[in-house]
Motif scaffolding. Structure first.
Motif, PDB file in Angstrom:
ATOM      1  N   SER A   1       5.012   0.406   4.507  1.00 30.53           N
ATOM      2  CA  SER A   1       3.860   0.182   5.503  1.00 30.53           C
ATOM      3  C   SER A   1       3.131   1.365   5.721  1.00 30.53           C
ATOM      4  N   THR A   2       1.942   1.223   6.481  1.00 32.02           N
ATOM      5  CA  THR A   2       1.130   2.258   7.066  1.00 32.02           C
ATOM      6  C   THR A   2       1.532   3.062   8.191  1.00 32.02           C
ATOM      7  N   ASN A   3       2.593   2.632   8.826  1.00 35.13           N
ATOM      8  CA  ASN A   3       3.331   3.336   9.741  1.00 35.13           C
ATOM      9  C   ASN A   3       3.595   4.753   9.446  1.00 35.13           C
ATOM     10  N   SER A   4       3.227   5.929  10.378  1.00 31.47           N
ATOM     11  CA  SER A   4       3.535   7.205  10.048  1.00 31.47           C
ATOM     12  C   SER A   4       4.998   7.611   9.667  1.00 31.47           C
ATOM     13  N   GLU A   5       5.891   6.777   9.939  1.00 33.90           N
ATOM     14  CA  GLU A   5       7.430   7.023   9.546  1.00 33.90           C
ATOM     15  C   GLU A   5       7.347   6.810   8.135  1.00 33.90           C
ATOM     16  N   ASP A   6       6.736   5.950   7.623  1.00 33.45           N
ATOM     17  CA  ASP A   6       6.916   5.819   6.136  1.00 33.45           C
ATOM     18  C   ASP A   6       5.950   6.679   5.325  1.00 33.45           C
ATOM     19  N   ASP A   7       5.483   7.811   5.864  1.00 36.05           N
ATOM     20  CA  ASP A   7       4.728   8.809   5.115  1.00 36.05           C
ATOM     21  C   ASP A   7       5.649   9.318   4.086  1.00 36.05           C
ATOM     22  N   ALA A   8       7.111   9.230   4.542  1.00 38.20           N
ATOM     23  CA  ALA A   8       8.269   9.854   3.884  1.00 38.20           C
ATOM     24  C   ALA A   8       8.380   9.028   2.562  1.00 38.20           C
ATOM     25  N   VAL A   9       7.912   7.698   2.526  1.00 37.43           N
ATOM     26  CA  VAL A   9       8.336   7.093   1.376  1.00 37.43           C
ATOM     27  C   VAL A   9       7.100   7.162   0.337  1.00 37.43           C
ATOM     28  N   GLU A  10       6.096   7.361   1.023  1.00 41.33           N
ATOM     29  CA  GLU A  10       4.665   7.769   0.007  1.00 41.33           C
ATOM     30  C   GLU A  10       5.210   9.438  -0.471  1.00 41.33           C
ATOM     31  N   GLN A  11       5.583  10.025   0.249  1.00 40.40           N
ATOM     32  CA  GLN A  11       5.828  11.533  -0.356  1.00 40.40           C
ATOM     33  C   GLN A  11       6.984  11.323  -1.431  1.00 40.40           C
ATOM     34  N   LEU A  12       8.067  10.531  -1.347  1.00 42.28           N
ATOM     35  CA  LEU A  12       9.101  10.492  -2.212  1.00 42.28           C
ATOM     36  C   LEU A  12       8.166   9.857  -3.551  1.00 42.28           C
ATOM     37  N   ALA A  13       7.566   8.785  -3.326  1.00 41.71           N
ATOM     38  CA  ALA A  13       6.797   8.136  -4.450  1.00 41.71           C
ATOM     39  C   ALA A  13       5.972   9.291  -5.372  1.00 41.71           C
ATOM     40  N   LYS A  14       5.343   9.989  -4.504  1.00 43.75           N
ATOM     41  CA  LYS A  14       4.250  11.024  -5.184  1.00 43.75           C
ATOM     42  C   LYS A  14       5.074  12.148  -5.744  1.00 43.75           C
ATOM     43  N   GLU A  15       6.522  12.621  -5.370  1.00 46.64           N
ATOM     44  CA  GLU A  15       7.047  13.524  -5.693  1.00 46.64           C
ATOM     45  C   GLU A  15       7.690  13.132  -7.123  1.00 46.64           C
ATOM     46  N   TYR A  16       8.164  11.732  -7.243  1.00 40.78           N
ATOM     47  CA  TYR A  16       8.869  11.372  -8.438  1.00 40.78           C
ATOM     48  C   TYR A  16       7.708  10.628  -9.496  1.00 40.78           C
ATOM     49  N   GLY A  17       6.482  10.448  -9.109  1.00 43.05           N
ATOM     50  CA  GLY A  17       5.521  10.108  -9.985  1.00 43.05           C
ATOM     51  C   GLY A  17       5.726   8.334 -10.048  1.00 43.05           C
ATOM     52  N   ILE A  18       5.690   7.897  -8.898  1.00 40.88           N
ATOM     53  CA  ILE A  18       6.265   6.344  -8.685  1.00 40.88           C
ATOM     54  C   ILE A  18       5.139   5.742  -8.088  1.00 40.88           C
ATOM     55  N   SER A  19       4.611   4.601  -8.936  1.00 40.81           N
ATOM     56  CA  SER A  19       3.628   3.786  -7.919  1.00 40.81           C
ATOM     57  C   SER A  19       3.820   3.253  -6.782  1.00 40.81           C
ATOM     58  N   PHE A  20       2.984   3.326  -5.834  1.00 41.00           N
ATOM     59  CA  PHE A  20       3.252   2.723  -4.411  1.00 41.00           C
ATOM     60  C   PHE A  20       2.056   2.018  -3.940  1.00 41.00           C
ATOM     61  N   TRP A  21       2.130   1.428  -2.685  1.00 41.48           N
ATOM     62  CA  TRP A  21       1.115   0.642  -1.909  1.00 41.48           C
ATOM     63  C   TRP A  21       1.789   0.698  -0.359  1.00 41.48           C
ATOM     64  N   ARG A  22       0.641   0.914   0.352  1.00 40.56           N
ATOM     65  CA  ARG A  22       1.019   0.775   1.651  1.00 40.56           C
ATOM     66  C   ARG A  22       0.233  -0.239   2.348  1.00 40.56           C
ATOM     67  N   GLY A  23       0.742  -1.027   3.408  1.00 37.26           N
ATOM     68  CA  GLY A  23       0.132  -2.035   3.954  1.00 37.26           C
ATOM     69  C   GLY A  23       0.763  -2.445   5.388  1.00 37.26           C
ATOM     70  N   SER A  24       0.346  -3.671   5.607  1.00 38.44           N
ATOM     71  CA  SER A  24       0.975  -3.828   7.089  1.00 38.44           C
ATOM     72  C   SER A  24       2.501  -3.994   7.110  1.00 38.44           C
ATOM     73  N   GLN A  25       2.997  -3.412   8.318  1.00 37.11           N
ATOM     74  CA  GLN A  25       4.649  -3.719   8.532  1.00 37.11           C
ATOM     75  C   GLN A  25       5.097  -5.264   8.940  1.00 37.11           C
ATOM     76  N   GLU A  26       3.945  -5.628   9.760  1.00 33.92           N
ATOM     77  CA  GLU A  26       4.537  -6.971  10.304  1.00 33.92           C
ATOM     78  C   GLU A  26       4.121  -8.079   9.081  1.00 33.92           C
ATOM     79  N   ASN A  27       3.034  -8.004   8.519  1.00 35.27           N
ATOM     80  CA  ASN A  27       2.594  -9.022   7.640  1.00 35.27           C
ATOM     81  C   ASN A  27       2.922  -8.550   6.144  1.00 35.27           C
ATOM     82  N   VAL A  28       4.133  -8.701   5.872  1.00 39.08           N
ATOM     83  CA  VAL A  28       4.628  -8.218   4.519  1.00 39.08           C
ATOM     84  C   VAL A  28       4.109  -9.016   3.363  1.00 39.08           C
TER      85      VAL A  28
END
Length: 248
Positions: A51-78
């Motif tokens: 999601s784009t929620n600030s708490e999920d910045d950690a997920v983006e950070q993990l993805a970038k650290e390990y070279g994993i593709s990622f996408w961020r979008g709505s928390q409610e509208n999955v």
């Protein structure tokens, strides 16, 4: 045909917050899930959809650290998050996975994809009778797009696939059953502290022997560790069964 595995993952969880970062043999659980999925011979890309929620910045950070593709979008509208992610990564076929399922088996994924490609289905659930956390959902981008364009009620937007399986007149749907033993009584997902204890013990037992330990290898270890059956045996699984917007 481009096959993209999309792993739905975020830091928030009612029952077990930040579970996706659980340390398993020195790496976060989400990292292990990505690696196990990427071991597939039939998947072209593995993407974490958070999601784009600030708490999920950690997920983006993990993805970038390990070279994993990622996408961020709505928390409610999955559903929207999945659709936008699949569109961006040019997916023709989507394998839907979640950040709960640390024991996902790439061989089961590949069998499911093969089954999907051999038939004229829009959606396949592969296979009913596997332990909770092992069943794979596979669907076409066309089916996802149709869902995104037509779904309106809350449950369909929150859970991605209910619009498909509540409209069998619009989609070719198949629930593929297991042949032989029914293992659905086994709980191999992480949603509580009891689940965390079981999955941690399974990793500690098998990971250093084979980093991509299989479904069959886990089952064999149950013979040596009968206590595993009782660790999370009383946990109740949250079921997503479509009821309709105004039904209880």
């Amino acid at each position: 045909m481009k096959v993209v595995a999309i792993i739905q993952a975020r830091m928030g969880s009612t029952r077990l917050p930040q579970k996706i970062m659980t340390d398993l043999c020195g790496k976060p659980m989400l990292w292990h899930i990505v690696k196990r999925v990427a071991n597939s011979k039939m998947i072209d890309d593995v993407v974490i959809a958070t999601s784009t929620n600030s708490e999920d910045d950690a997920v983006e950070q993990l993805a970038k650290e390990y070279g994993i593709s990622f996408w961020r979008g709505s928390q409610e509208n999955v559903l929207e998050r999945f659709y936008d992610c699949a569109t961006y990564y040019h997916a023709d076929l989507i394998v839907r996975l979640t950040g709960d399922n640390a024991l996902v088996d790439s061989s089961i994924i590949d069998m499911g994809i093969s089954y999907f490609k051999e038939h004229e289905y829009d959606y396949v659930s592969y296979r009913k009778g596997l332990p909770i956390g092992m069943i794979i959902e596979i669907f076409s981008y066309v089916a996802l797009k149709k869902s995104y364009e037509n779904a309106e009620d809350t449950q369909c937007l929150e859970h991605v696939t209910p619009y498909i399986y509540k409209n069998p007149h619009m989609f070719q749907i198949k629930y593929v059953p297991c042949i032989g033993t029914d293992y659905s009584y086994l709980r191999w997902t992480m949603d509580t502290e009891y689940d965390k204890q079981l999955i941690t013990e399974i990793y500690q037992t098998l990971y250093h022997q084979n980093k991509y330990f299989t479904f069959e290898e886990i089952l064999k270890e149950y013979e040596k560790h009968p206590q595993w059956l009782t660790i999370n045996g009383e946990v109740k699984q949250n079921q997503v069964t479509y009821q309709g917007e105004n039904k209880e």
